[in-house]
Motif scaffolding. Structure first.
Motif, PDB file in Angstrom:
ATOM      1  N   TYR A 124      35.940  36.680  40.172  1.00 20.93           N
ATOM      2  CA  TYR A 124      37.000  36.890  39.203  1.00 20.93           C
ATOM      3  C   TYR A 124      37.912  37.786  38.777  1.00 20.93           C
ATOM      4  CZ  TYR A 124      32.267  33.365  38.657  1.00 20.93           C
ATOM      5  OH  TYR A 124      31.964  33.380  38.921  1.00 20.93           O
ATOM      6  N   ILE A 125      37.710  38.769  38.568  1.00 19.35           N
ATOM      7  CA  ILE A 125      38.637  40.499  38.634  1.00 19.35           C
ATOM      8  C   ILE A 125      39.935  40.011  39.635  1.00 19.35           C
ATOM      9  CG2 ILE A 125      38.935  42.669  37.721  1.00 19.35           C
ATOM     10  CD1 ILE A 125      37.609  40.914  36.073  1.00 19.35           C
ATOM     11  N   LEU A 126      39.691  40.365  41.171  1.00 17.77           N
ATOM     12  CA  LEU A 126      40.496  40.379  42.269  1.00 17.77           C
ATOM     13  C   LEU A 126      41.203  39.300  41.805  1.00 17.77           C
ATOM     14  CD1 LEU A 126      38.018  43.158  44.998  1.00 17.77           C
ATOM     15  CD2 LEU A 126      40.053  43.337  43.069  1.00 17.77           C
ATOM     16  N   PRO A 127      40.930  38.671  41.735  1.00 22.63           N
ATOM     17  CA  PRO A 127      41.629  36.805  42.228  1.00 22.63           C
ATOM     18  C   PRO A 127      43.220  36.767  41.346  1.00 22.63           C
ATOM     19  CG  PRO A 127      39.350  36.267  42.819  1.00 22.63           C
ATOM     20  CD  PRO A 127      39.536  38.370  41.915  1.00 22.63           C
ATOM     21  N   LEU A 128      42.396  37.164  39.580  1.00 21.19           N
ATOM     22  CA  LEU A 128      43.564  37.615  38.628  1.00 21.19           C
ATOM     23  C   LEU A 128      44.461  38.802  38.839  1.00 21.19           C
ATOM     24  CD1 LEU A 128      44.385  36.195  35.886  1.00 21.19           C
ATOM     25  CD2 LEU A 128      41.749  37.683  35.068  1.00 21.19           C
ATOM     26  N   PHE A 129      43.533  39.815  39.110  1.00 26.04           N
ATOM     27  CA  PHE A 129      44.665  41.232  38.723  1.00 26.04           C
ATOM     28  C   PHE A 129      45.235  40.695  40.274  1.00 26.04           C
ATOM     29  CE2 PHE A 129      42.142  41.717  35.535  1.00 26.04           C
ATOM     30  CZ  PHE A 129      43.454  42.852  35.046  1.00 26.04           C
ATOM     31  N   LEU A 130      45.241  40.696  41.395  1.00 27.42           N
ATOM     32  CA  LEU A 130      45.757  40.344  42.888  1.00 27.42           C
ATOM     33  C   LEU A 130      46.625  39.395  43.617  1.00 27.42           C
ATOM     34  CD1 LEU A 130      43.349  42.390  44.561  1.00 27.42           C
ATOM     35  CD2 LEU A 130      45.555  43.195  43.819  1.00 27.42           C
ATOM     36  N   GLN A 131      46.475  37.849  42.440  1.00 31.01           N
ATOM     37  CA  GLN A 131      46.727  37.022  42.786  1.00 31.01           C
ATOM     38  C   GLN A 131      46.633  35.818  43.679  1.00 31.01           C
ATOM     39  OE1 GLN A 131      51.910  36.743  41.976  1.00 31.01           O
ATOM     40  NE2 GLN A 131      51.657  38.972  41.195  1.00 31.01           N
ATOM     41  N   LYS A 132      45.502  36.508  43.790  1.00 28.20           N
ATOM     42  CA  LYS A 132      44.929  35.633  44.747  1.00 28.20           C
ATOM     43  C   LYS A 132      44.429  34.089  44.452  1.00 28.20           C
ATOM     44  CE  LYS A 132      42.646  39.278  48.045  1.00 28.20           C
ATOM     45  NZ  LYS A 132      42.032  39.704  47.972  1.00 28.20           N
ATOM     46  N   ARG A 133      44.408  33.222  43.532  1.00 29.06           N
ATOM     47  CA  ARG A 133      44.256  32.756  42.315  1.00 29.06           C
ATOM     48  C   ARG A 133      45.399  32.257  41.927  1.00 29.06           C
ATOM     49  NH1 ARG A 133      38.945  32.370  40.357  1.00 29.06           N
ATOM     50  NH2 ARG A 133      38.347  33.073  42.980  1.00 29.06           N
ATOM     51  N   CYS A 134      45.786  31.285  41.418  1.00 26.83           N
ATOM     52  CA  CYS A 134      47.160  30.620  40.582  1.00 26.83           C
ATOM     53  C   CYS A 134      46.718  30.415  39.505  1.00 26.83           C
ATOM     54  CB  CYS A 134      47.823  28.537  40.928  1.00 26.83           C
ATOM     55  SG  CYS A 134      48.727  28.625  40.247  1.00 26.83           S
ATOM     56  N   TYR A 135      46.661  30.734  38.382  1.00 30.35           N
ATOM     57  CA  TYR A 135      46.737  30.654  37.647  1.00 30.35           C
ATOM     58  C   TYR A 135      47.305  29.709  36.099  1.00 30.35           C
ATOM     59  CZ  TYR A 135      42.183  33.271  38.047  1.00 30.35           C
ATOM     60  OH  TYR A 135      41.456  33.456  38.397  1.00 30.35           O
ATOM     61  N   PRO A 136      47.818  28.994  35.542  1.00 30.82           N
ATOM     62  CA  PRO A 136      48.792  28.940  34.501  1.00 30.82           C
ATOM     63  C   PRO A 136      49.347  29.740  33.436  1.00 30.82           C
ATOM     64  CG  PRO A 136      47.045  28.255  33.134  1.00 30.82           C
ATOM     65  CD  PRO A 136      46.846  28.457  34.417  1.00 30.82           C
ATOM     66  N   LYS A 137      50.915  29.888  33.427  1.00 29.13           N
ATOM     67  CA  LYS A 137      51.634  30.817  33.438  1.00 29.13           C
ATOM     68  C   LYS A 137      52.232  30.114  32.056  1.00 29.13           C
ATOM     69  CE  LYS A 137      54.767  32.776  37.254  1.00 29.13           C
ATOM     70  NZ  LYS A 137      54.057  31.923  38.609  1.00 29.13           N
ATOM     71  N   LEU A 138      51.911  29.246  31.456  1.00 28.46           N
ATOM     72  CA  LEU A 138      51.824  29.093  30.081  1.00 28.46           C
ATOM     73  C   LEU A 138      50.915  27.982  30.023  1.00 28.46           C
ATOM     74  CD1 LEU A 138      53.009  28.231  27.517  1.00 28.46           C
ATOM     75  CD2 LEU A 138      54.963  26.045  28.421  1.00 28.46           C
ATOM     76  N   ILE A 139      50.071  28.231  28.777  1.00 29.28           N
ATOM     77  CA  ILE A 139      48.998  27.796  27.265  1.00 29.28           C
ATOM     78  C   ILE A 139      49.736  27.656  26.907  1.00 29.28           C
ATOM     79  CG2 ILE A 139      46.493  28.139  27.052  1.00 29.28           C
ATOM     80  CD1 ILE A 139      46.496  30.648  29.150  1.00 29.28           C
ATOM     81  N   THR A 140      49.915  26.444  26.658  1.00 28.29           N
ATOM     82  CA  THR A 140      50.203  25.360  24.825  1.00 28.29           C
ATOM     83  C   THR A 140      49.361  25.442  24.382  1.00 28.29           C
ATOM     84  OG1 THR A 140      49.363  23.092  26.358  1.00 28.29           O
ATOM     85  CG2 THR A 140      51.841  23.950  27.414  1.00 28.29           C
ATOM     86  N   ARG A 141      49.296  24.323  22.930  1.00 26.04           N
ATOM     87  CA  ARG A 141      49.051  24.010  23.034  1.00 26.04           C
ATOM     88  C   ARG A 141      47.532  23.732  22.575  1.00 26.04           C
ATOM     89  NH1 ARG A 141      52.951  24.349  17.219  1.00 26.04           N
ATOM     90  NH2 ARG A 141      54.361  23.785  19.390  1.00 26.04           N
ATOM     91  N   GLU A 142      48.414  22.456  23.192  1.00 25.40           N
ATOM     92  CA  GLU A 142      47.312  21.275  23.687  1.00 25.40           C
ATOM     93  C   GLU A 142      46.015  22.027  24.562  1.00 25.40           C
ATOM     94  OE1 GLU A 142      51.309  19.428  22.254  1.00 25.40           O
ATOM     95  OE2 GLU A 142      50.397  21.186  23.805  1.00 25.40           O
TER      96      GLU A 142
END
Length: 323
Positions: A124-142
Motif C-alpha cells: 500500500y505505501i510503496l505503490p502510492l509513493f513510488l507511482q507503481k499504481r494509478c490513482y486519480p489525480k482529481l477526486i470530484t465531489r461526486e
C-alpha cells in the motif's frame, strides 16, 4: 513548531535550478505538514511550477483552479481534491475572478513507512509513493460522496492546527485511513505502467527546461536555444511544450517573465521600464502588450490598483504556507 494559520509573503527563491521546491515541510521528527493558501481575485498566479518529495493532498474550499499535474490538465472546484504523487511537476492558475482558498496536506514517505519492509509497506505505501499504481489525480465531489475524503482531510487540518494531546498519533491514523480509501480507486496495469514511465522521462525534461528559463529569463532567448537544452528539434520541442504546459515555448517564457515582473512591481518601487528590461523584454511596448495578454491590465494600471488596495490585498500566490 507553532501550527497556527499564517500567510507567507512572496519569496523569489522558492525552487532550485531543477524546480524542486525548497520549502521545508514538517521536521525530521514529524515529516508532514498542512498549509493554507489564499489567492486574492487580482492575482492570476495560483501555484508556480515545482515538484517535491512529499505526497500532496490538496483540497479546495473556495474558488475554481486550473491544475496541471504531470501531463494532465483539469479544473478543480470547491469541495474537490487533487492528489499529487511525489516528484511530479505541477502548477495551477485561476479560473474565474473569485477569491481562491485551499489547503495542502504534504506527507513524506518516512512519516508513514515501517522500520521493516512489511506487508503494509509493500502493498500500500510503496505503490502510492513510488507511482507503481494509478490513482486519480482529481477526486470530484461526486466521487467523494462515497469516499468521504474531504471531511477526513479537514479533520487532519483541524487536528494539526489545534494540537490536542497525542495529536501526532491521530494525524497519522487519519492519513492511513485516507490511504485505505484511496486504494478503492487505485488501478493497476501494464499500459499504465508504460505510460507513467514515458511521463517520468518527459517530466525530467520539463524540469530541465523550467530550470533553464528560471536562470536565463532576463536574457534574450530564442526558440532554437530553448530546444537545444532538451536535445529536440524546434518543431518537436513546440509539440512537447504544448503537451507539458499547454503553452507554446515563447508563451511559456513570457508567462514566467511576467510573473517575475509582477513580483518586482508588488515588492519594489522600480520604474516599469526598468522592470521590463530586468525581465528580458526588448522594449516597453512589447512588455505592455504581453502583460495585458496575461493579466488583462496594463502594467501601470496593475501597479496603481495594487497601491490603491495595499491595505486590503494580501499578494500571496500559494508558496506553501504552514498552518
Amino acid at each position: 513548531m507553532k501550527r497556527t494559520l499564517e500567510q507567507l509573503e512572496i519569496i523569489e527563491e522558492l525552487v532550485s535550478r531543477d524546480m524542486e521546491e525548497m520549502l521545508v515541510h514538517g521536521s525530521r521528527q514529524f515529516r508532514m505538514s498542512v498549509h493554507m493558501t489564499q489567492v486574492p481575485s487580482m492575482n492570476n498566479s495560483v501555484l508556480y511550477s515545482h515538484w517535491h518529495e512529499e505526497l500532496e493532498l490538496l483540497f479546495v474550499v473556495k474558488g475554481s483552479i486550473q491544475f496541471h499535474v504531470g501531463q494532465d490538465k483539469f479544473s478543480v472546484h470547491s469541495g474537490e481534491i487533487v492528489l499529487i504523487q511525489p516528484n511530479l511537476l505541477h502548477s495551477a492558475s485561476r479560473e474565474g475572478r473569485e477569491e481562491i482558498v485551499f489547503y495542502a496536506v504534504l506527507v513524506h514517505f518516512n512519516f508513514v513507512s515501517s522500520l521493516e519492509n512489511d506487508l503494509i509497506q509493500q502493498q500500500y505505501i510503496l505503490p502510492l509513493f513510488l507511482q507503481k499504481r494509478c490513482y486519480p489525480k482529481l477526486i470530484t465531489r461526486e466521487m467523494d460522496q462515497e469516499l468521504k475524503l474531504f471531511s477526513l482531510l479537514e479533520g487532519v487540518r483541524d487536528i494539526y492546527q489545534q494540537e490536542p494531546q497525542g495529536y501526532e498519533l491521530l494525524v497519522k491514523a487519519r492519513l492511513l485511513e485516507i490511504f485505505y480509501l484511496l486504494e478503492k480507486v487505485a488501478v493497476e496495469g501494464t499500459d499504465e505502467t508504460l505510460r507513467r514511465s514515458n511521463a517520468g522521462q518527459n517530466s525530467l525534461l520539463a524540469k530541465k527546461m523550467l530550470g533553464y528559463v528560471q536562470q536565463n529569463y532576463s536574457k534574450h532567448i530564442s526558440l532554437t536555444e530553448m530546444s537545444k537544452q532538451v536535445n529536440m528539434s524546434p518543431s518537436y520541442f513546440c509539440r512537447f511544450m504544448k503537451k507539458q504546459f499547454d503553452l507554446t515555448p515563447m508563451d511559456f517564457l513570457n508567462e514566467y517573465r511576467i510573473s517575475e515582473a509582477v513580483t518586482l512591481m508588488e515588492t519594489t518601487d522600480k520604474k516599469i521600464m526598468e522592470i521590463a528590461e530586468m525581465t528580458g523584454f526588448c522594449n516597453i511596448n512589447r512588455f505592455t502588450e504581453i502583460f495585458k495578454k496575461f493579466y488583462g491590465y496594463t502594467p501601470k494600471s496593475y501597479r496603481n490598483a495594487i497601491r490603491d488596495k495595499v491595505e486590503n490585498i494580501d499578494c500571496t500566490v500559494r508558496r506553501d504556507t504552514d498552518l
